[in-house]
Design an enzyme around this catalytic site. Structure first.
Site, PDB file in Angstrom:
ATOM      1  N   ASN A 117       0.797  -1.235  -0.057  1.00 52.27           N
ATOM      2  CA  ASN A 117      -0.065   0.163   0.115  1.00 52.27           C
ATOM      3  C   ASN A 117       1.065   1.077  -0.201  1.00 52.27           C
ATOM      4  OD1 ASN A 117      -0.532   2.035   2.486  1.00 52.27           O
ATOM      5  ND2 ASN A 117       0.178  -0.026   3.318  1.00 52.27           N
ATOM      6  N   PHE A 121      -1.507   8.231   4.326  1.00 57.59           N
ATOM      7  CA  PHE A 121      -2.229   8.991   5.452  1.00 57.59           C
ATOM      8  C   PHE A 121      -3.596   9.823   5.135  1.00 57.59           C
ATOM      9  CE2 PHE A 121       1.701   9.681   8.275  1.00 57.59           C
ATOM     10  CZ  PHE A 121       1.856   8.371   8.439  1.00 57.59           C
ATOM     11  N   SER A 188       5.802   5.410   8.646  1.00 61.62           N
ATOM     12  CA  SER A 188       5.153   5.112   7.284  1.00 61.62           C
ATOM     13  C   SER A 188       6.181   5.361   6.349  1.00 61.62           C
ATOM     14  CB  SER A 188       4.011   5.965   7.124  1.00 61.62           C
ATOM     15  OG  SER A 188       3.345   5.916   5.928  1.00 61.62           O
ATOM     16  N   ASN A 190       4.997   6.090   3.091  1.00 58.65           N
ATOM     17  CA  ASN A 190       4.211   6.793   2.206  1.00 58.65           C
ATOM     18  C   ASN A 190       4.114   8.194   2.340  1.00 58.65           C
ATOM     19  OD1 ASN A 190       4.050   4.119   1.142  1.00 58.65           O
ATOM     20  ND2 ASN A 190       2.182   3.659   2.531  1.00 58.65           N
ATOM     21  N   THR A 191       4.782   9.030   3.186  1.00 56.02           N
ATOM     22  CA  THR A 191       4.825  10.151   3.511  1.00 56.02           C
ATOM     23  C   THR A 191       6.145  10.889   3.221  1.00 56.02           C
ATOM     24  OG1 THR A 191       2.723  10.494   5.052  1.00 56.02           O
ATOM     25  CG2 THR A 191       4.457  12.309   4.770  1.00 56.02           C
ATOM     26  N   LYS A 228       6.011   4.222  16.931  1.00 57.45           N
ATOM     27  CA  LYS A 228       5.912   3.078  16.044  1.00 57.45           C
ATOM     28  C   LYS A 228       7.169   3.125  15.044  1.00 57.45           C
ATOM     29  CE  LYS A 228       2.802   0.605  12.988  1.00 57.45           C
ATOM     30  NZ  LYS A 228       1.365   0.462  12.558  1.00 57.45           N
ATOM     31  N   ASN A 257       6.105  -1.229  11.562  1.00 59.24           N
ATOM     32  CA  ASN A 257       5.290  -0.897  10.406  1.00 59.24           C
ATOM     33  C   ASN A 257       5.438  -1.621   9.102  1.00 59.24           C
ATOM     34  OD1 ASN A 257       3.805   0.830   8.559  1.00 59.24           O
ATOM     35  ND2 ASN A 257       4.345   2.866   9.973  1.00 59.24           N
TER      36      ASN A 257
END
Length: 350
Positions: A117, A121, A188, A190-191, A228, A257
């Site tokens: 994925n 966010f 994450s 993805n940022t 995390k 994560n």
């Protein structure tokens, strides 16, 4: 696995086949449809008291929770106790509502039992989540929906890294009245730039500000703050990050994560290897377990183990590695509520 759990697993697998075909196999549309359906479920169920534990001052009716990502905006918060979870982590939310990354951004690696994925966010914002929980009667500590609720907070995409601390602080202030604990997501993939906040210097500043603000909001009983980490953190970087965490006032660590590695993808799924984003599920199992083992050996803080827990045996190994609590995401997608129950049966035979 008991007969009733086996039957629950078989029933879910039949349902899963139809779910995975829904909307032409679009994984995100299935997710949205599931949350919309669960948002209509009535509240009232209590978490299954199978293996209770108190961590960071929070009494969990059992040790198996829902990981962040499935219910970003808390729309289905009242439903998770019904699946047997002992707690649920909502989010990740950001101060600013944001659409996330362009679609498509979720891909099932079916043969490998994984998911890639790059959601980014996507959420309605921290203030909206606070209002959603208030309307459901949630307040910190009241377990109005049957189980403790954690809330994962992250950095808004448009916020510069230099201003990240203020971004997180604003979310904390908005959500602390509704959260049994707050999870700080700095891991994450993805940022852009987010994982740089795991570096020792940056993390020390961020955690110091957040734990200080938590104490200022409630000096007698500050909301517990967990951090995390990414499974790709290794070597000196990991040691320095853990040293910072140990010197901070955080209540615990969530590990892990998703991973940027594509190791573990089977040949049938190798066409997905070039898709950007984090990989979860079975390909992450060994990596997450090893990470928790290393982490537990270097900190006295409680660890929530998450990543690649696809069977009750995986859950048992994560407990043996030192985790006090578990969280499920991809395993729940593939195995359903039987996985929640099966892990509890291993912990406490019924």
């Amino acid at each position: 696995m008991s007969l009733s759990t086996w039957a629950l697993r078989a029933g879910y697998r039949g349902l899963r086949a139809g779910m995975f075909r829904y909307a032409g196999g679009d994984a995100e549309r299935v997710h949205e449809a599931m949350i919309s359906l669960l948002a209509k479920a009535p509240a009232g169920a209590r978490g299954r008291v199978a293996d209770p534990i108190t961590v960071a001052g929070i009494r969990f009716p059992n040790r198996v929770g829902l990981a962040a990502g499935l219910d970003k905006d808390g729309l289905a918060a009242q439903a998770w106790a019904r699946f047997g979870f002992g707690f649920a982590e909502l989010g990740t939310v950001t101060v600013l509502a944001q659409p996330g990354n362009p679609k498509p951004r979720v891909f099932r690696a079916m043969s490998s039992e994984g998911i890639i994925n790059r959601m980014g966010f996507n959420n309605r914002g921290a203030a909206e989540l606070a209002e959603t929980l208030r309307a459901k009667g949630v307040a910190r500590g009241n377990q109005a929906l049957g189980i403790p609720l954690g809330i994962s907070i992250g950095k808004s995409k448009v916020t510069e890294l230099e201003a990240a601390t203020q971004d997180y602080l604003t979310s904390l202030r908005l959500l602390a009245p509704y959260a049994d604990y707050v999870a700080v997501n700095v891991s994450s993939p993805n940022t852009p730039g987010l994982r740089s906040l795991q570096a020792a210097g940056e993390l020390a500043e961020l955690l110091g500000a957040l734990t200080g603000e938590a104490a200022a909001l409630s000096a007698r009983r500050p909301v517990p703050v967990f951090v995390k980490l990414a499974p790709d953190l290794e070597g000196t970087d990991l040691r320095e990050t853990v040293a910072v965490i140990n010197d901070s006032r955080v209540a615990g660590v969530i590990a892990t994560n998703t991973t940027l590695s594509r190791h573990g993808l089977l040949p049938a799924d190798r066409h997905l290897a070039d898709e950007a984003g984090g990989l979860s599920g079975r390909p992450l199992t060994a990596r997450a377990l090893s990470f928790v083992e290393r982490l537990a050996a270097t900190t006295q803080l409680p660890v929530m183990g998450v990543g690649g827990i696809m069977s009750p045996a995986d859950g048992a190994r994560m407990f043996d590695a030192g985790a006090s609590l578990l969280q499920l995401y991809t395993g729940f997608i593939y195995e359903g509520p039987a996985l929640v129950r099966g892990i509890q049966e291993l912990r406490r035979p019924l």
